[in-house]
Motif scaffolding. Structure first.
Motif, PDB file in Angstrom:
ATOM      1  N   TYR A 194       0.826  -1.200   0.000  1.00  0.00           N
ATOM      2  CA  TYR A 194       0.000   0.000   0.000  1.00  0.00           C
ATOM      3  C   TYR A 194       0.866   1.257   0.000  1.00  0.00           C
ATOM      4  O   TYR A 194       1.860   1.354   0.737  1.00  0.00           O
ATOM      5  N   ALA A 195       0.475   2.225  -0.821  1.00  0.00           N
ATOM      6  CA  ALA A 195       1.272   3.443  -0.987  1.00  0.00           C
ATOM      7  C   ALA A 195       1.443   4.186   0.330  1.00  0.00           C
ATOM      8  O   ALA A 195       2.525   4.710   0.623  1.00  0.00           O
ATOM      9  N   ARG A 196       0.396   4.248   1.127  1.00  0.00           N
ATOM     10  CA  ARG A 196       0.490   4.980   2.392  1.00  0.00           C
ATOM     11  C   ARG A 196       1.547   4.341   3.300  1.00  0.00           C
ATOM     12  O   ARG A 196       2.329   5.042   3.950  1.00  0.00           O
ATOM     13  N   ALA A 197       1.594   3.031   3.338  1.00  0.00           N
ATOM     14  CA  ALA A 197       2.584   2.352   4.168  1.00  0.00           C
ATOM     15  C   ALA A 197       3.993   2.583   3.633  1.00  0.00           C
ATOM     16  O   ALA A 197       4.948   2.745   4.408  1.00  0.00           O
ATOM     17  N   ARG A 198       4.142   2.604   2.314  1.00  0.00           N
ATOM     18  CA  ARG A 198       5.465   2.861   1.736  1.00  0.00           C
ATOM     19  C   ARG A 198       5.947   4.260   2.074  1.00  0.00           C
ATOM     20  O   ARG A 198       7.128   4.477   2.382  1.00  0.00           O
ATOM     21  N   LEU A 199       5.048   5.230   2.042  1.00  0.00           N
ATOM     22  CA  LEU A 199       5.427   6.594   2.412  1.00  0.00           C
ATOM     23  C   LEU A 199       5.790   6.664   3.891  1.00  0.00           C
ATOM     24  O   LEU A 199       6.728   7.371   4.274  1.00  0.00           O
ATOM     25  N   ARG A 200       5.065   5.923   4.709  1.00  0.00           N
ATOM     26  CA  ARG A 200       5.356   5.931   6.137  1.00  0.00           C
ATOM     27  C   ARG A 200       6.762   5.391   6.398  1.00  0.00           C
ATOM     28  O   ARG A 200       7.453   5.855   7.306  1.00  0.00           O
ATOM     29  N   SER A 201       7.205   4.446   5.586  1.00  0.00           N
ATOM     30  CA  SER A 201       8.519   3.835   5.801  1.00  0.00           C
ATOM     31  C   SER A 201       9.658   4.799   5.499  1.00  0.00           C
ATOM     32  O   SER A 201      10.783   4.583   5.965  1.00  0.00           O
ATOM     33  N   VAL A 202       9.399   5.852   4.712  1.00  0.00           N
ATOM     34  CA  VAL A 202      10.460   6.820   4.394  1.00  0.00           C
ATOM     35  C   VAL A 202      10.235   8.153   5.105  1.00  0.00           C
ATOM     36  O   VAL A 202      10.915   9.134   4.813  1.00  0.00           O
ATOM     37  N   ALA A 203       9.302   8.194   6.046  1.00  0.00           N
ATOM     38  CA  ALA A 203       8.974   9.445   6.718  1.00  0.00           C
ATOM     39  C   ALA A 203      10.178  10.039   7.442  1.00  0.00           C
ATOM     40  O   ALA A 203      10.399  11.264   7.415  1.00  0.00           O
ATOM     41  N   ALA A 204      10.965   9.184   8.084  1.00  0.00           N
ATOM     42  CA  ALA A 204      12.119   9.691   8.827  1.00  0.00           C
ATOM     43  C   ALA A 204      13.129  10.342   7.895  1.00  0.00           C
ATOM     44  O   ALA A 204      13.707  11.401   8.214  1.00  0.00           O
ATOM     45  N   ALA A 205      13.368   9.730   6.728  1.00  0.00           N
ATOM     46  CA  ALA A 205      14.312  10.299   5.769  1.00  0.00           C
ATOM     47  C   ALA A 205      13.797  11.638   5.224  1.00  0.00           C
ATOM     48  O   ALA A 205      14.566  12.590   5.058  1.00  0.00           O
ATOM     49  N   LEU A 206      12.526  11.711   4.953  1.00  0.00           N
ATOM     50  CA  LEU A 206      11.951  12.974   4.472  1.00  0.00           C
ATOM     51  C   LEU A 206      12.046  14.054   5.545  1.00  0.00           C
ATOM     52  O   LEU A 206      12.367  15.215   5.250  1.00  0.00           O
ATOM     53  N   ALA A 207      11.768  13.679   6.776  1.00  0.00           N
ATOM     54  CA  ALA A 207      11.840  14.649   7.871  1.00  0.00           C
ATOM     55  C   ALA A 207      13.260  15.178   8.042  1.00  0.00           C
ATOM     56  O   ALA A 207      13.471  16.351   8.351  1.00  0.00           O
ATOM     57  N   ALA A 208      14.249  14.310   7.829  1.00  0.00           N
ATOM     58  CA  ALA A 208      15.641  14.737   7.945  1.00  0.00           C
ATOM     59  C   ALA A 208      15.994  15.786   6.897  1.00  0.00           C
ATOM     60  O   ALA A 208      16.901  16.607   7.108  1.00  0.00           O
ATOM     61  N   GLU A 209      15.288  15.783   5.782  1.00  0.00           N
ATOM     62  CA  GLU A 209      15.489  16.785   4.739  1.00  0.00           C
ATOM     63  C   GLU A 209      14.591  18.006   4.936  1.00  0.00           C
ATOM     64  O   GLU A 209      14.568  18.892   4.088  1.00  0.00           O
ATOM     65  N   GLY A 210      13.856  18.026   6.032  1.00  0.00           N
ATOM     66  CA  GLY A 210      12.995  19.168   6.321  1.00  0.00           C
ATOM     67  C   GLY A 210      11.539  18.974   5.973  1.00  0.00           C
ATOM     68  O   GLY A 210      10.711  19.840   6.261  1.00  0.00           O
ATOM     69  N   LEU A 211      11.197  17.831   5.332  1.00  0.00           N
ATOM     70  CA  LEU A 211       9.816  17.588   4.925  1.00  0.00           C
ATOM     71  C   LEU A 211       9.106  16.860   6.064  1.00  0.00           C
ATOM     72  O   LEU A 211       8.733  15.696   5.977  1.00  0.00           O
ATOM     73  N   THR A 212       8.888  17.578   7.158  1.00  0.00           N
ATOM     74  CA  THR A 212       8.280  17.007   8.357  1.00  0.00           C
ATOM     75  C   THR A 212       6.771  16.984   8.240  1.00  0.00           C
ATOM     76  O   THR A 212       6.180  17.660   7.387  1.00  0.00           O
ATOM     77  N   SER A 213       6.138  16.221   9.121  1.00  0.00           N
ATOM     78  CA  SER A 213       4.673  16.188   9.118  1.00  0.00           C
ATOM     79  C   SER A 213       4.112  17.566   9.443  1.00  0.00           C
ATOM     80  O   SER A 213       3.059  17.965   8.913  1.00  0.00           O
ATOM     81  N   THR A 214       4.800  18.326  10.282  1.00  0.00           N
ATOM     82  CA  THR A 214       4.328  19.666  10.624  1.00  0.00           C
ATOM     83  C   THR A 214       4.323  20.564   9.398  1.00  0.00           C
ATOM     84  O   THR A 214       3.359  21.307   9.149  1.00  0.00           O
ATOM     85  N   ARG A 215       5.394  20.510   8.614  1.00  0.00           N
ATOM     86  CA  ARG A 215       5.460  21.355   7.420  1.00  0.00           C
ATOM     87  C   ARG A 215       4.462  20.915   6.359  1.00  0.00           C
ATOM     88  O   ARG A 215       3.859  21.751   5.671  1.00  0.00           O
ATOM     89  N   LEU A 216       4.277  19.609   6.212  1.00  0.00           N
ATOM     90  CA  LEU A 216       3.293  19.131   5.248  1.00  0.00           C
ATOM     91  C   LEU A 216       1.880  19.520   5.673  1.00  0.00           C
ATOM     92  O   LEU A 216       1.044  19.878   4.835  1.00  0.00           O
ATOM     93  N   ALA A 217       1.599  19.456   6.960  1.00  0.00           N
ATOM     94  CA  ALA A 217       0.287  19.880   7.445  1.00  0.00           C
ATOM     95  C   ALA A 217       0.100  21.379   7.247  1.00  0.00           C
ATOM     96  O   ALA A 217      -1.007  21.846   6.940  1.00  0.00           O
ATOM     97  N   ARG A 218       1.183  22.152   7.403  1.00  0.00           N
ATOM     98  CA  ARG A 218       1.093  23.598   7.169  1.00  0.00           C
ATOM     99  C   ARG A 218       0.824  23.873   5.685  1.00  0.00           C
ATOM    100  O   ARG A 218       0.040  24.776   5.343  1.00  0.00           O
ATOM    101  N   LEU A 219       1.455  23.088   4.803  1.00  0.00           N
ATOM    102  CA  LEU A 219       1.166  23.209   3.377  1.00  0.00           C
ATOM    103  C   LEU A 219      -0.304  22.933   3.104  1.00  0.00           C
ATOM    104  O   LEU A 219      -0.952  23.656   2.320  1.00  0.00           O
ATOM    105  N   ALA A 220      -0.855  21.902   3.735  1.00  0.00           N
ATOM    106  CA  ALA A 220      -2.268  21.582   3.555  1.00  0.00           C
ATOM    107  C   ALA A 220      -3.151  22.741   4.001  1.00  0.00           C
ATOM    108  O   ALA A 220      -4.128  23.090   3.319  1.00  0.00           O
ATOM    109  N   ALA A 221      -2.815  23.361   5.127  1.00  0.00           N
ATOM    110  CA  ALA A 221      -3.622  24.474   5.620  1.00  0.00           C
ATOM    111  C   ALA A 221      -3.567  25.656   4.661  1.00  0.00           C
ATOM    112  O   ALA A 221      -4.586  26.325   4.402  1.00  0.00           O
ATOM    113  N   ARG A 222      -2.384  25.935   4.108  1.00  0.00           N
ATOM    114  CA  ARG A 222      -2.268  27.040   3.159  1.00  0.00           C
ATOM    115  C   ARG A 222      -3.026  26.744   1.868  1.00  0.00           C
ATOM    116  O   ARG A 222      -3.697  27.621   1.311  1.00  0.00           O
TER     117      ARG A 222
END
Length: 354
Positions: A194-222
């Motif tokens: 499942y795509a959602r699970a695959r994205l979850r598996s790379v969440a830590a790597a994305l966060a290390a590059e600055g793409l955190t859940s907080t920033r993605l949620a802020r993008l959604a709000a904007r």
């Protein structure tokens, strides 16, 4: 467990205030997010009646036991509980989307039975971030990048609310652990099919590059804020350019349409397609029609004629745009999915969704 400084209770409290709803249905699975929703709701002891429902998709042998465990917890808290079973054959493909559709249908039907007018789920900021990433990967327009809304209509007279959308999953896991509340982890949430699970598996790597859940949620709000402005502008523009219908057609003032910003013009045609009874269509095809053919033709005063979404879309030399049903085609096949322009307000599903 009613302290004003508790972030979980603080997030939930506005949804349970008197007058917010007549009866609230809590959608609860065995996971930590859902169990936090269940126990926090009971702890706040709202005046409004609460009921609990667990959807058993029938896809895992453990699901029935997990639903029964939620039932025991709900009963122990003095709340009525029901298990809603998804029965019948399951699709060979698109299983998680089908599961999501079934889940909301079952919750809607049960809410109607109870007379509930608000359903609460336990989606978190992490779920929102995953939704935004999935929409981004699919090439969504800004409306799709707005992700899940904190509240939306689920059915006439029934609202869906997500009180924990601003909280990280870790906060809810920690809350349950601090309260000694047991929970389970659905293995399908880590299933690489499942795509959602695959994205979850790379969440830590994305966060290390600055793409955190907080920033993605802020993008959604904007994106949601901008989408609301575009929705309002589109409604006002469409009201001005609609012409009297003739013979079941939808007609638009093409001169006015051609003067709009392209983002608004796209949305106006999208809504006109819906008014004319068009079926599903992809955003790319809508863009090709409106941006590459229709608007240039209107600006040059040239007639045009194309088909999209089961409709004939045409413009005459005078600048009138007409949408009418096209004759049925032989072996047409299934309709395309609905355009992503306005955004699917449900998250791409995974089985463990509350």
């Amino acid at each position: 467990m009613t302290g004003a400084d508790d972030p979980v209770l603080a997030a939930l409290r506005p949804w349970l205030r008197p007058g917010r709803a007549k009866t609230i249905l809590l959608a609860v699975s065995g996971g930590p997010d859902s169990r936090a929703l269940l126990h926090a709701s009971a702890a706040l002891r709202p005046a409004v009646p609460l009921a609990v429902a667990t959807v058993d998709h029938g896809l895992r042998a453990e699901a029935a036991d997990e639903a029964a465990a939620v039932g025991r917890a709900a009963t122990g808290l003095g709340l009525p509980h029901a298990v809603l079973a998804w029965r019948g054959a399951k699709p060979a493909s698109g299983l998680q989307d089908a599961a999501r559709t079934a889940r909301y249908r079952l919750l809607t039907d049960h809410a109607a039975l109870l007379g509930a007018d608000l359903v609460l789920t336990a989606h978190t900021r992490d779920d929102q971030a995953e939704t935004v990433l999935m929409r981004l990967a699919a090439g969504s327009a800004p409306a799709g990048l707005a992700g899940m809304r904190p509240e939306r209509e689920l059915a006439p007279g029934l609202r869906l609310g997500r009180p924990f959308l601003g909280l990280g999953k870790a906060a809810l896991v920690g809350w349950c652990e601090a309260q000694g509340i047991p929970f389970v982890r659905d293995p399908s949430n880590a299933d690489g099919r499942y795509a959602r699970a695959r994205l979850r598996s790379v969440a830590a790597a994305l966060a290390a590059e600055g793409l955190t859940s907080t920033r993605l949620a802020r993008l959604a709000a904007r994106a949601a804020r901008d989408d609301e402005a575009l929705r309002q502008a589109t409604g006002e523009a469409l009201d001005r350019m609609l012409l009297p219908a003739q013979g079941g057609t939808v007609r638009l003032d093409g001169t006015a349409l051609s003067r709009l910003p392209e983002a608004v013009a796209l949305r106006c045609v999208d809504r006109a397609i819906d008014r004319a009874g068009g079926n599903g269509h992809r955003l790319e095809r809508l863009e090709a029609l409106v941006l590459d053919v229709l608007l240039p033709a209107l600006r040059l005063g040239r007639p045009m004629r194309r088909t999209l979404a089961g409709l004939i879309v045409s413009a005459d030399a005078a600048g009138t745009v007409t949408l009418l049903c096209a004759p049925p085609r032989k072996n047409a096949g299934p309709a395309a999915p609905a355009t992503g322009l306005l955004g699917n307000e449900d998250p791409p599903a995974y089985i463990g969704d509350a």
